[in-house]
Design a protein around this motif. Structure first.
Motif, short mmCIF file in Angstrom:
data_model
loop_
_atom_site.label_atom_id
_atom_site.label_comp_id
_atom_site.label_asym_id
_atom_site.label_seq_id
_atom_site.Cartn_x
_atom_site.Cartn_y
_atom_site.Cartn_z
N VAL A 254 0.85 -1.19 0.00
CA VAL A 254 0.00 0.00 0.00
C VAL A 254 0.88 1.24 0.00
O VAL A 254 1.98 1.25 0.56
CB VAL A 254 -0.97 0.03 1.20
CG1 VAL A 254 -1.95 -1.12 1.15
CG2 VAL A 254 -0.22 0.02 2.53
N GLY A 255 0.40 2.28 -0.65
CA GLY A 255 1.17 3.52 -0.75
C GLY A 255 0.91 4.21 -2.07
O GLY A 255 0.06 3.79 -2.86
N GLN A 256 1.65 5.26 -2.33
CA GLN A 256 1.45 6.06 -3.53
C GLN A 256 1.66 5.25 -4.80
O GLN A 256 0.98 5.46 -5.80
CB GLN A 256 2.40 7.26 -3.50
CG GLN A 256 2.09 8.31 -4.56
CD GLN A 256 2.88 9.58 -4.32
OE1 GLN A 256 4.01 9.55 -3.85
NE2 GLN A 256 2.29 10.72 -4.63
N THR A 257 2.61 4.31 -4.78
CA THR A 257 2.89 3.50 -5.96
C THR A 257 2.29 2.11 -5.85
O THR A 257 2.55 1.25 -6.69
CB THR A 257 4.41 3.38 -6.19
OG1 THR A 257 5.02 2.84 -5.01
CG2 THR A 257 5.01 4.74 -6.49
N GLY A 258 1.49 1.87 -4.81
CA GLY A 258 0.83 0.59 -4.64
C GLY A 258 -0.67 0.77 -4.58
O GLY A 258 -1.25 1.54 -5.34
N ILE A 259 -1.29 0.05 -3.68
CA ILE A 259 -2.74 0.14 -3.51
C ILE A 259 -3.08 1.26 -2.54
O ILE A 259 -2.43 1.43 -1.51
CB ILE A 259 -3.29 -1.20 -2.99
CG1 ILE A 259 -3.09 -2.30 -4.03
CG2 ILE A 259 -4.77 -1.09 -2.62
CD1 ILE A 259 -3.47 -3.68 -3.55
N THR A 260 -4.09 2.05 -2.88
CA THR A 260 -4.60 3.08 -1.98
C THR A 260 -5.77 2.50 -1.21
O THR A 260 -6.69 1.92 -1.80
CB THR A 260 -5.06 4.32 -2.78
OG1 THR A 260 -3.95 4.86 -3.49
CG2 THR A 260 -5.62 5.38 -1.85
N VAL A 261 -5.73 2.62 0.10
CA VAL A 261 -6.79 2.05 0.93
C VAL A 261 -7.47 3.15 1.74
O VAL A 261 -6.88 4.17 2.05
CB VAL A 261 -6.24 0.95 1.87
CG1 VAL A 261 -5.74 -0.23 1.07
CG2 VAL A 261 -5.13 1.49 2.77
N SER A 262 -8.73 2.88 2.09
CA SER A 262 -9.50 3.83 2.92
C SER A 262 -10.31 3.07 3.96
O SER A 262 -11.54 3.18 4.01
CB SER A 262 -10.44 4.67 2.03
OG SER A 262 -9.74 5.36 1.04
N PRO A 263 -9.67 2.28 4.80
CA PRO A 263 -10.41 1.50 5.78
C PRO A 263 -10.88 2.34 6.96
O PRO A 263 -10.45 3.49 7.14
CB PRO A 263 -9.38 0.46 6.25
CG PRO A 263 -8.08 1.20 6.14
CD PRO A 263 -8.22 2.07 4.91
#
Length: 325
Positions: A254-263
């Motif tokens: 997760v991160g800017q170059t990975g997956i964006t999450v909003s848990p």
């Protein structure tokens, strides 16, 4: 006229983000004196689609073409455009997901529609205008965007709208064919590789996420992350340096170059909090940071912080959760 809601399904279930989108679309329809119709993409069941009535959807269009089980950009775009034409929908609402990002831009060109992504609030329609609020600069700012033209497409950010639940209401599920041909599936992937998350919870859809960084010291210690995730019903994730050295698979990054999450809950274990990582998680409702370095940058973004060694804190936290459960 109706507001058309694009509902993503996986394994027969409607994704949580699509329940939020359905709620958003039905509220927009109510504001405009219209009805809310959904079009389903992915693998769905009639029973689960009918339950979208709880989110204010009156009718669901479902094309049973088996090749629509997996995402195909061209086919999904044609399906949604055909549904919009059938229902005379001038407003299309979808999730700000990987599918929504891919299809939304294509639909914008195909339908000559204005497009707003990362939308976080219901539109303002004062004075005949149609203005939406969207996140910008990796969630550090917001912009009010006026959507022009007859047709409008809104991509709603995950976890920004609370899903409605009006018990007992059901939607009519209607068989629908977009008359798709082999040419519409020309850009289909030759091979689809399914990567299951630990515990079976999809990371982009997760309400809770437990994430680990280099402070875990090696892949052999990841059971501490997995045990806590299992105890609270969370997905597991990691920082970029962890995936770069193959401690964890890249689909957990997760991160800017990975997956964006909003848990609703993001627990960061042994992660320093580089700005690139924060950009992918700063939409989380509650962030908990566990780090033995009190000067770790992540503490500045945290709602709650524990200064301590993850190898001491995680087992105790997991045990406390189990005792409460």
């Amino acid at each position: 006229m109706s507001v058309l809601v694009v509902v993503e399904c996986d394994g027969g279930e409607v994704k949580k983000s699509s329940l939020e989108v359905a709620s958003y679309g039905s509220q927009v329809a109510q504001m405009l004196g219209a009805t809310a119709t959904a079009v389903a993409v992915g693998e769905a069941t009639e029973a689960n689609l009918a339950q979208l009535g709880e989110q204010g959807i009156t009718k669901v269009l479902y094309d049973a073409e088996p090749r629509l089980k997996d995402f195909v950009n061209g086919a999904y775009t044609k399906l949604i455009a055909a549904a919009a034409q059938k229902e005379d929908s001038k407003i299309i609402v979808l999730a700000n997901s990987n599918i929504g990002a891919s299809v939304g831009s294509r639909l914008s060109v195909r339908l000559q529609a204005s497009l707003a992504t990362n939308v976080v609030e219901l539109p303002k329609t004062d004075g005949g205008n149609f203005v939406v609020k969207r996140g910008a600069f990796s969630g550090k700012a917001f912009a009010d965007v006026k959507l022009e033209g007859e047709r409008k497409i809104i991509a709603v950010k995950k976890n920004s709208i609370e899903a409605l639940h009006e018990a007992g209401k059901t939607a009519q599920v209607e068989s629908f064919s977009a008359q798709l041909t082999d040419a519409d599936f020309a850009d289909a992937p030759k091979q689809v590789v399914m990567q299951d998350q630990a515990g079976g919870i999809l990371l982009p859809e997760a309400d809770k996420v437990v994430s680990g960084g280099r402070g875990m010291k090696g892949p052999e210690n990841w059971s501490l992350i997995e045990d806590l995730a299992k105890a609270i019903g969370a997905a597991t994730a990691c920082s970029k340096p962890v995936s770069d050295v193959d401690w964890r698979p890249h689909h957990e990054h997760v991160g800017q170059t990975g997956i964006t999450v909003s848990p609703n809950l993001y627990i960061a274990c042994g992660i320093s909090g580089a700005i690139q990582h924060l950009a992918g998680v700063n939409s989380s409702k509650v962030i908990v940071v566990i780090n033995k370095d009190p000067e770790a940058p992540f503490f500045k973004a945290a709602d709650y912080g524990i200064v301590g060694d993850v190898f001491d804190v995680l087992p105790k936290l997991t045990q406390a959760v189990k005792e409460l459960g």
